[in-house]
Design a protein around this motif. Sequence first.
Motif, short mmCIF file in Angstrom:
data_model
loop_
_atom_site.label_atom_id
_atom_site.label_comp_id
_atom_site.label_asym_id
_atom_site.label_seq_id
_atom_site.Cartn_x
_atom_site.Cartn_y
_atom_site.Cartn_z
N UNK A 140 68.26 23.15 31.21
CA UNK A 140 69.52 22.77 31.86
C UNK A 140 70.18 21.57 31.18
N UNK A 141 69.41 20.73 30.46
CA UNK A 141 69.96 19.55 29.81
C UNK A 141 69.79 18.28 30.61
N UNK A 142 68.59 18.09 31.20
CA UNK A 142 68.38 17.02 32.16
C UNK A 142 67.82 15.73 31.57
N UNK A 143 67.33 15.76 30.34
CA UNK A 143 66.42 14.69 29.92
C UNK A 143 66.88 13.84 28.74
N UNK A 144 68.00 14.16 28.09
CA UNK A 144 68.19 13.67 26.73
C UNK A 144 69.19 12.54 26.56
N UNK A 145 69.80 12.07 27.63
CA UNK A 145 70.71 10.93 27.52
C UNK A 145 72.16 11.37 27.34
N UNK A 146 73.07 10.57 27.89
CA UNK A 146 74.49 10.95 27.96
C UNK A 146 75.13 11.13 26.59
N UNK A 147 74.77 10.31 25.62
CA UNK A 147 75.42 10.34 24.32
C UNK A 147 74.63 11.12 23.27
N UNK A 148 73.62 11.83 23.72
CA UNK A 148 72.72 12.52 22.79
C UNK A 148 73.32 13.83 22.29
N UNK A 149 73.10 14.11 21.01
CA UNK A 149 73.46 15.41 20.47
C UNK A 149 72.67 16.51 21.16
N UNK A 154 60.85 7.92 41.73
CA UNK A 154 61.85 7.11 41.05
C UNK A 154 62.30 7.80 39.76
N UNK A 155 61.35 8.44 39.04
CA UNK A 155 61.70 9.19 37.83
C UNK A 155 62.61 10.37 38.17
N UNK A 156 62.33 11.04 39.29
CA UNK A 156 63.19 12.15 39.72
C UNK A 156 64.60 11.67 40.07
N UNK A 157 64.67 10.51 40.71
CA UNK A 157 65.98 9.96 41.08
C UNK A 157 66.81 9.68 39.83
N UNK A 158 66.17 9.19 38.79
CA UNK A 158 66.87 8.91 37.54
C UNK A 158 67.37 10.19 36.90
N UNK A 159 66.54 11.25 36.94
CA UNK A 159 66.98 12.55 36.42
C UNK A 159 68.17 13.05 37.23
N UNK A 179 65.48 7.34 26.05
CA UNK A 179 64.86 6.03 26.22
C UNK A 179 64.26 5.57 24.91
N UNK A 180 63.26 4.74 25.00
CA UNK A 180 62.63 4.17 23.81
C UNK A 180 61.99 5.27 22.95
N UNK A 181 62.23 5.19 21.65
CA UNK A 181 61.63 6.11 20.68
C UNK A 181 61.95 7.58 20.98
N UNK A 182 63.18 7.86 21.40
CA UNK A 182 63.58 9.23 21.68
C UNK A 182 63.81 10.00 20.39
N UNK A 183 63.28 11.24 20.33
CA UNK A 183 63.49 12.09 19.17
C UNK A 183 64.78 12.89 19.32
N UNK A 184 65.80 12.51 18.58
CA UNK A 184 67.09 13.19 18.60
C UNK A 184 67.08 14.32 17.58
#
Length: 404
Positions: free
Chosen positions: A79-88, A127-132, A360-365
Amino acid sequence: MFPTRAISHSIPQIFSRRTFSTSSSQQADFTHAVIGAGVVGLAIARKLQARDGASTVLIEKHGSVGTETSSRNSEVIHAGLYYGADSLKTKLCLRGKDMLYELCQKHGIPHRNTGKWIVAQDATQMDALQKVHDFATSIGVPVQFITKKEAKKREPHVRAEAGVLESPTTGIIDSHGLMQYLEGDFENSGGVCAFKSPVTSITPLDSGRQGWAITTTDSTSGEETTISADTLINSAGLYAVDISNMILPTERHKKAYYAKGSYFSYSLSHPRPSTLVYPAPVPGHGGLGTHLTLDMGGRIRFGPDVQWTDSPTDYTPNTSSLSSTIDDIQAYLPSVDRNAIQPDYAGIRPKLGKLAATSGKDFQEFYIIKEEGYEGFVNLLAIESPGLTSSLAIAEEVEGLLYR
């Protein structure tokens, strides 16, 4: 209805052997050369072949399409839930998801919109679910929390002590059916698949301005052939870094990392959830946790775990931590029979470091770049999850980099 496949050959069978001159020729053999016939390479080749007057060759070291990462994964439409707003990754996952569902529905490619639950067992996980949830809502991806009562009614065997976040647009797909369609459509449009043709050298002619010379060695006969193409797309998956390093100068070389994920089968028919179940994401982790997915036949499988390996051919499932893996599974599926969970298969995800699967930290784009100083060369590295979901959108992205 799937397109019928044309008969495919190796490059020496397509072209008679000849010596290639590094001076530019009047016309290249092909408009586009795509290296790597996984699902992403197939999607790119199909997209480029659809251009007016194009001729595209898809070069593959193995004897058929999609034998590596593309066929050794969870087959999930993400669905695209995990990768950050500005992520490719987010951009291409969201676009690719819509394109994939549309393609599957139009052409009868087996898929199912199963939905997905992300479950939390304590306050930290909640808390992790709320962030997602907050992130998904901010980019317009539908998600919703469901009550304990509703969760118990719909999936009585799933444990979620603290909460459940539901993603209704997540689904599953028959990856082999998808690749069969893409291959047939590509070839029926005049594209050429060159199998058993590992690339042994690549020469940019005048830094790519005069095209590219690509040498392959037939893995059966050992015959060497060099072809030319106006543009070059490196979509070689686990071997994309090797191809990239053939071309770029030493100071731009990269190191390949491999995250092996083992999958586990379940031999019993009970419990049998009808939706996908994922644990709450762990920041900095190389994957999304050992989750429960379904195949198109409704059979359960668990995985993948994450085990770093030095070899892109290390497909032996990891059994060293099987007991702790089953502990993780029982956290959300307590009635599962431990003895019915067995190692099944393994897949390997290409990385550019020991990097995380979520933002987040050390994310693989995704690394999808038109390399500076090399005309007509698009380089795709670290194309892991959600590469299958994003494949059609990645093809659009590559075409845009070449022609926009």
